[in-house]
Design a protein around this motif. Sequence first.
Motif, PDB file in Angstrom:
ATOM      1  N   HIS A 284     -21.464  88.837   9.883  1.00 13.95           N
ATOM      2  CA  HIS A 284     -22.734  88.110   9.812  1.00 13.95           C
ATOM      3  C   HIS A 284     -23.594  88.593   8.647  1.00 13.95           C
ATOM      4  O   HIS A 284     -24.283  87.772   8.004  1.00 13.95           O
ATOM      5  N   LEU A 285     -23.567  89.880   8.343  1.00 11.12           N
ATOM      6  CA  LEU A 285     -24.293  90.375   7.169  1.00 11.12           C
ATOM      7  C   LEU A 285     -23.725  89.785   5.885  1.00 11.12           C
ATOM      8  O   LEU A 285     -24.470  89.383   4.977  1.00 11.12           O
ATOM      9  N   HIS A 286     -22.398  89.723   5.808  1.00 13.06           N
ATOM     10  CA  HIS A 286     -21.733  89.096   4.662  1.00 13.06           C
ATOM     11  C   HIS A 286     -22.136  87.626   4.551  1.00 13.06           C
ATOM     12  O   HIS A 286     -22.454  87.133   3.450  1.00 13.06           O
TER      13      HIS A 286
ATOM     14  N   LEU B  52     -20.893  92.307  13.247  1.00 13.13           N
ATOM     15  CA  LEU B  52     -22.031  92.727  12.427  1.00 13.13           C
ATOM     16  C   LEU B  52     -21.745  92.573  10.939  1.00 13.13           C
ATOM     17  O   LEU B  52     -22.537  91.956  10.202  1.00 13.13           O
TER      18      LEU B  52
END
Length: 314
Positions: free
Chosen positions: A157-159, A154
């Motif tokens: 992927h946000l980064h 998570l």
Amino acid sequence: MRENNQTSATEFILLGISDQPEMRMPLFFLFLAMYVMTVTGNILTVIAIQSDAQLIHAPMYFFLSCLSLVDVCFTSIILPTMLLSLLGRQGQGGTISYSGCLTQMYFFLALGNTDSYLLGAMAIDRYMAICNPLHYATVMSQRLCLLLLAISCLISHLHSILQTTLTSFIIFCGSNRIPHFFCDIQPLLKLSCSDTSTQELLGMTETLAVIMTPFMCIVVSYARILVTVLRVPSAKGKRKAFSTCGSHLTVVTLFYGSITWVYFRPLSSYAAVKDRVAAVVYTVITPMMNPFIYSLRNRDMQNALKRVVGRKTS
């Protein structure tokens, strides 16, 4: 006049790993062999762990199998593009579309940071095994392992979404030749003719926070491990404790040493040749070496691999 020169890039030319024409074919076969070794070694590691009833339920091997799967995907995002650029016409490199470049960057960042967080999770596992062995089985449950894996994916992927979005706003004009073998943030920022100070500041700040989180987990875990091991009275006990951490520390050193060189410096100090060499370490060499490093001094992995290879050859 400057407005007329600003363009929306439709494709880029990746110049590849070397600027020397005579080195293109030798490097092609070298990296092709390394790619085959990486995929084969990591897939064998996953099969060996999944086919062993004892290893599959051990947290350390659960994270190792996840790391191997991520490494296969990570390398497959980078190396095919590199190989195509080496086969390109002399001085031309290989082409990649603008959307393909951003897509490659997205998965490169997402998978690379997942690697980083998995290394942090493995450090926590070693800390619990050595410093709190009586509570190890209770704390390092399957639920916690899955939670650590989910958090790793998570955050990574946000980064990646943030970094790719920031990069998509920069303007390119003039040259579309990227002095690298894949689409990375630094060479693209260097290629831009727009003001990239916002992307540099936000990118470095957020990247520092994302990468330093698992790194600090590793540092704190091994500091506690060191204190615990030094209290062990027998030399044999100390060697046994340190031997369980040696492989992990080797991978951590290779991984973090190379990415620190590339990403935690001002853009003005970016050097194409040196940064390409450093990038080879964490995109090619580390994923290729992981199966060998983790199997070299690990009798359980050696036995599991022998059983897998034995079944394949029988």
